[in-house]
Design an enzyme around this catalytic site. Structure first.
Site, short mmCIF file in Angstrom:
data_model
loop_
_atom_site.label_atom_id
_atom_site.label_comp_id
_atom_site.label_asym_id
_atom_site.label_seq_id
_atom_site.Cartn_x
_atom_site.Cartn_y
_atom_site.Cartn_z
NE ARG A 196 1.27 -7.68 11.09
CZ ARG A 196 0.89 -6.83 10.05
NH1 ARG A 196 1.66 -6.10 9.67
NH2 ARG A 196 -0.29 -7.13 9.11
CE LYS A 240 -0.59 0.57 4.90
NZ LYS A 240 0.16 1.71 5.07
CB THR A 241 3.93 2.14 1.78
OG1 THR A 241 3.44 1.88 3.06
CG2 THR A 241 4.84 3.49 1.87
CG ASP A 277 -1.15 4.89 4.89
OD1 ASP A 277 -1.70 3.89 4.36
OD2 ASP A 277 0.01 4.92 5.21
CD GLU A 278 -2.25 1.96 8.18
OE1 GLU A 278 -3.26 1.19 8.43
OE2 GLU A 278 -1.05 1.37 8.15
CD GLN A 284 -3.53 -4.99 8.22
OE1 GLN A 284 -2.51 -4.61 8.74
NE2 GLN A 284 -3.40 -4.85 6.98
#
Length: 722
Positions: free
Chosen positions: A604, A37-38, A224-225, A255
């Site tokens: 993770r 995503k970044t 973002d987020e 998330q």
């Protein structure tokens, strides 16, 4: 320039490219864990500026942390540098709001040079406000007050709202402090971090000219987020983009794990309703984990209702199947973790390639002990080592003072926790008293100098009497019983209970774990005493002081794990009441958040994943632990069980083995009869309604008036027959 753009678009998979090159209008990018995503946000910013010829000054990108903003800015700068274009504003929500308020804050009464109070400044101001309202000597701590004020602000509640919504005397007191705190902020021309958001909302709502100016300036907004936005952040974005609708939000409802901090998952779930005609792009290709790990994570999160449907997949290898370990108790579970990490090290996995996750900080104690014994270097992220935690040092100060009344360091710590109205001025008078002359502070406190009068004098006398009582009781009590007693007698446990804050709950859990540590010490020492327990703790603290700055295994709560990744991950404490946490069990929305937390933990792991739970754990009163529902939601064919043994480990069950042998010899002669009345240290009195063999142990079902039915290990529960 076109060839440069074509080349960097070749780095993207088709959905990423679609998200990067989408035209104007609302865009929702549902970015699964490890889906890049970044990169998508950085490339979209670059595309807008270089391909669409949009001025950098007309683009705003916001995220949550300075680290994330810095990483994104570096990526964009690297992409734009070859064509000589500067990057746009890429900032946290708070730093973007500072820019707005510095320029236009005067319209809502903010001074031109307003001061921003950081967390230390805020804590000091809260403490002063409490003192002005004569709340300084009460049980409520400044930290708990600060946390509650922040909670109200994150939900956009003012002082009047807080007073109306206050539940009980504690929150009513906090609401009063909130009012005084706000008055003091205004008096000195200061704002705190939460105010940066709230005052920006107020500016945009009350000053149309200011809002119009920023709408014209930031014609393209990227967030973002987005699943982590709170009400104020949501409002800022809606006000900025409601007219031009050139907004791109990137996030993952699966998330969203910060509800306790004010995050509202509805912001991302309702995005398409807020912005009709939204284009939705799903990033489902995962570049981090093996397919087996992703299949497990998907199977769990599919049980949530509040989510946007997506399914992660990967071109990575299928990988080893995740492993499941069932420990007899938390100690065996911790030893499994430590020994498996040593095995991974032998296979070439570096120390810093391993992470151990747990639901609450209190769980770290047994894990730390096992890693220390195995000589595995470790560090704790987002927390401190168990015996360095404030509440642990506070409790141990009482133990030290009861053993050695001349311990002035322990005196200074214990007398101020919980708060008794004995401040620095009173302690200074004690220190300077003519009667001091080499005498211990506790001795002086028992007969204070005449200069100390009123409440402080009475409080000193009561404290001295408390310590005398503790000193008398310690000889007749076991170390765990003594620690339990002093937590009640001192008022420390009750003070934390009255706070009713997440921080206080975590501290209470840690104090219960300190009692568990004392129990472990009793089982390991043939002649246990409070002094011996203190000696053992001191030795552990000395070992902790030998800091090894090299690579180390990472220990952290699942909340701290978000955004990170490791080659090997251990998820421990996978039992009902531990994970999901007991306080979420009766709330469907909280269970869904716990499940999202599980999903975050699972995703993770890059290559190896270990899940573990314990059949018996002190937090359950050594009842039989039920495997977490999240384990039951995982397909059995995707997990490899490492053990099926239900008997206690060798050498740990002499009493239970003796019981079993007796039962075999006598037939139905069981250690307890159905109908017997028993007492449990935590659950109180109850009635035995069932008993059954469990390997070398017995499991007793007891009906308690306080908590209902519990299944308890006879070996560990220490039931007293009445």
């Amino acid at each position: 320039m076109l060839s440069e753009l074509t080349r960097f678009l070749d780095d993207l998979n088709p959905p990423q490219r679609e998200a990067v090159t989408a035209g104007d209008g609302p865009l929702l990018v549902l970015a699964g864990a490890g889906s890049g995503k970044t990169r998508v946000i950085a490339y979209r910013i670059t595309w807008l500026i270089s391909a669409r010829d949009i001025s950098p000054r007309n683009v705003l990108a916001v995220t949550f942390t300075n680290k994330a903003a810095g990483e994104m800015a570096r990526r964009v700068e690297a992409l734009l540098l070859p064509v000589g274009i500067r990057a746009p504003l890429i900032a946290t929500f708070h730093s973007a709001c500072v820019r707005v308020l510095r320029q236009h804050g005067r319209h809502i009464g903010l001074p031109a040079h307003f001061v921003i109070y950081d967390e230390d400044d805020r804590a000091s101001l809260v403490k002063e406000s409490m003192k002005e309202l004569d709340l300084g000597e009460r049980t409520t701590t400044p930290a708990a007050v600060t946390q509650r004020i922040s909670y109200w602000k994150n939900h956009m509640l003012g002082v009047d709202d807080a007073k109306q919504e206050a539940r009980g005397p504690w929150e009513e007191k906090i609401a009063l402090v909130f009012g005084r705190y706000e008055e003091r902020l205004r008096a000195v021309g200061a704002v705190d971090f939460d105010d940066l958001l709230l005052k920006t909302v107020r500016l945009f709502e009350e000053v149309p000219e200011a809002l119009a100016w920023y709408r014209g300036l930031w014609r393209h907004v990227l967030v973002d987020e987005y699943q982590d936005t709170n009400r104020a952040q949501y409002r800022i974005i809606r006000l900025l983009t409601g007219e031009h609708r050139s907004i791109c939000v990137v996030g993952d409802p699966d998330q969203s794990v910060y509800r306790w901090r004010g995050a509202d998952i509805r912001n991302i779930l309702d995005f398409e309703q807020d912005y009709p005609g939204t284009r939705v792009v799903k990033l489902e290709q995962n570049y981090r984990s093996t397919q087996r790990i992703l299949s497990l994570a998907t199977a769990v999160i599919d049980h949530n209702v509040q989510r946007k449907d997506k399914s992660l997949w990967t071109e990575n290898a299928e990988g080893d199947p995740p492993k499941l370990y069932r420990g007899w108790d938390e100690h065996e579970e911790a030893n499994f973790v430590a020994q498996t990490i040593l095995g991974l090290r032998g296979d070439g996995v570096p120390w810093d390639g391993v992470a151990v996750f747990y639901r609450t900080n209190a769980q770290s104690r047994v894990l730390e002990d096992a890693l220390r014994r195995a000589r595995v270097p470790y560090g704790i992220v987002g927390g401190v080592r168990f015996y360095e935690r404030k509440e642990i040092k506070d409790a141990l100060a009482y133990v030290r003072l009861a053993i050695n009344p001349a311990d002035d360091v322990a005196f200074r710590r214990a007398i101020q926790t919980p708060v008794r109205g004995i401040g620095s001025a009173t302690l200074a008078r004690l220190d300077e008293a003519p009667s001091r002359a080499g005498r211990a502070l506790l001795t002086v406190a028992a007969d204070p100098p005449a200069a100390i009068t009123g409440k402080p004098r009475r409080a000193l006398g009561e404290f001295a009497e408390l310590i005398r009582g503790l000193a008398h009781r310690r000889a007749e009590m076991t170390p765990p019983a003594f620690v339990d007693h002093l937590l009640n007698a001192s008022g420390y446990r009750e003070a934390l209970r009255e706070e009713r804050s997440p921080e206080a709950e975590a501290r209470l859990e840690n104090l219960e774990e300190l009692i568990a540590a004392a129990e472990d010490y009793v089982h390991a020492d043939s002649a246990p005493t409070p002094e011996g327990f203190l000696d053992g703790v001191a030795l552990l603290a000395d070992i902790d002081e030998l800091k090894d700055e090299g690579p180390r295994v990472t220990l952290m709560t699942l909340h701290s794990a978000k955004g990170l990744e490791f080659p090997a991950v251990f998820m421990t404490g996978m039992e009902e009441g531990v994970f999901p946490h007991a306080r979420s069990m009766s709330d469907d929305e909280q269970i869904e958040e716990e499940r999202r937390l599980c999903y975050v933990g699972l995703t993770r792991a890059r290559e190896r994943l270990y899940l573990s739970y314990a059949l018996h754990r002190r937090i359950h009163g050594y009842g039989v632990g039920e495997p977490s529902r999240f384990l039951r939601e995982m397909p059995e064919n995707q997990l490899v069980s490492l053990n099926t043994r239900r008997e206690p480990p060798a050498g740990w069950a002499s009493d239970a083995v003796a019981y079993a042998a007796a039962a075999d010899t006598v037939g139905e002669d069981l250690p307890l009869r159905v109908g017997a009345k028993v007492r449990h240290a935590r659950f109180g009195e109850g009635l035995v309604v069932g008993i059954e063999r469990d390997g070398a142990d017995f499991v007793v079902t007891v009906g308690f008036a306080s908590v209902g039915r519990k299944r308890l290990s006879l070996q560990y529960a220490h039931l007293e027959e009445l």
